[in-house]
Design an enzyme around this catalytic site. Structure first.
Site, PDB file in Angstrom:
ATOM      1  N   ASP A 189      56.396  17.829  40.383  1.00 51.58           N
ATOM      2  CA  ASP A 189      56.230  16.608  39.579  1.00 51.58           C
ATOM      3  C   ASP A 189      56.341  15.357  40.456  1.00 51.58           C
ATOM      4  O   ASP A 189      55.657  14.364  40.219  1.00 51.58           O
ATOM      5  CB  ASP A 189      57.296  16.539  38.476  1.00 51.58           C
ATOM      6  CG  ASP A 189      57.398  17.827  37.702  1.00 51.58           C
ATOM      7  OD1 ASP A 189      56.670  17.971  36.705  1.00 51.58           O
ATOM      8  OD2 ASP A 189      58.186  18.690  38.107  1.00 51.58           O
TER       9      ASP A 189
ATOM     10  N   GLU B 229      49.475   9.537  34.532  1.00 51.45           N
ATOM     11  CA  GLU B 229      48.562  10.631  34.207  1.00 51.45           C
ATOM     12  C   GLU B 229      48.092  10.488  32.767  1.00 51.45           C
ATOM     13  O   GLU B 229      48.891  10.284  31.863  1.00 51.45           O
ATOM     14  CB  GLU B 229      49.245  11.984  34.399  1.00 51.45           C
ATOM     15  CG  GLU B 229      48.297  13.143  34.162  1.00 51.45           C
ATOM     16  CD  GLU B 229      48.926  14.477  34.481  1.00 51.45           C
ATOM     17  OE1 GLU B 229      48.942  14.854  35.664  1.00 51.45           O
ATOM     18  OE2 GLU B 229      49.406  15.129  33.537  1.00 51.45           O
TER      19      GLU B 229
ATOM     20  N   ASP C 239      54.242  10.870  36.709  1.00 45.21           N
ATOM     21  CA  ASP C 239      53.771  12.135  36.157  1.00 45.21           C
ATOM     22  C   ASP C 239      54.653  12.405  34.943  1.00 45.21           C
ATOM     23  O   ASP C 239      55.771  12.891  35.082  1.00 45.21           O
ATOM     24  CB  ASP C 239      53.892  13.247  37.197  1.00 45.21           C
ATOM     25  CG  ASP C 239      53.379  14.575  36.691  1.00 45.21           C
ATOM     26  OD1 ASP C 239      52.450  14.588  35.863  1.00 45.21           O
ATOM     27  OD2 ASP C 239      53.916  15.618  37.117  1.00 45.21           O
TER      28      ASP C 239
END
Length: 187
Positions: A146, A73, A12
């Site tokens: 996260d 991501e 992330d």
């Protein structure tokens, strides 16, 4: 995914907190936690040094865990340009590290990850964290968010066929992913 488990590193990307999560995925969508955490950099540090710290930490994780794929991501437009830039810069560091090791990278949108893990593409962070904890049989969701998001990315990637070594078909994926690939080919 028959035989030995596939090891996936989920990332992330963030400049201040970069979530990382490593899982092993076995047949039947069973997953086991290997490592989870965040790579942190101070906001007052020069950008190039922050990116170097993230890259060095990522290299260490790749050397230690030897994943077969990376789930990252997909950078998307937000109202906060500064946040998008930091995310994009960290994503570049991740892509470079993967390229140096010839590791396949799967890019996944936040709604795609949420839908894969919770069944609902607009789930909130609490719901994602709770489902990650349930899937990986953890006593509590990983913190900060996260870290849980990185594990959710890895799970999404594995469950959408990213844990196999076969190349993805050009028509595979969600309609949004297909449109994105078509736009990239036209570019």
């Amino acid at each position: 995914m028959s035989g030995s488990p596939a090891r996936i590193l989920g990332v992330d990307p963030g400049l201040t907190r970069c979530g990382i999560g490593v899982i092993d995925v076995m047949a039947g969508r069973r997953a086991r936690l290997i490592d989870v955490g965040v790579i942190r950099t101070p906001a007052d540090m020069p950008l190039e040094r922050r990116l170097q710290l993230i890259g060095d930490a990522l290299d260490g994780l790749l050397d230690e865990h030897r994943p077969s794929a990376i789930a990252l991501e997909r950078v998307f437009a937000q109202h906060n340009l500064r946040s998008v830039m930091g995310t994009a810069q960290v994503s570049g560091v991740v892509l470079l590290a993967a390229g140096r090791r010839s590791l396949p990278v799967g890019l996944h949108t936040p709604s795609e990850v949420k839908a894969a893990v919770t069944g609902y593409g607009a789930a909130d962070k609490r719901q994602v964290g709770e489902m990650v904890a349930r899937i990986l049989e953890l006593s509590a969701p990983p913190t900060p968010a996260d870290a849980a998001d990185a594990l959710a990315l890895a799970l999404c990637h594995a469950w959408r066929g990213g844990a196999t070594s076969a190349p993805a078909r050009a028509d595979a994926g969600t309609p949004a992913q297909q449109a994105w690939r078509a736009a990239e080919r036209r570019r």
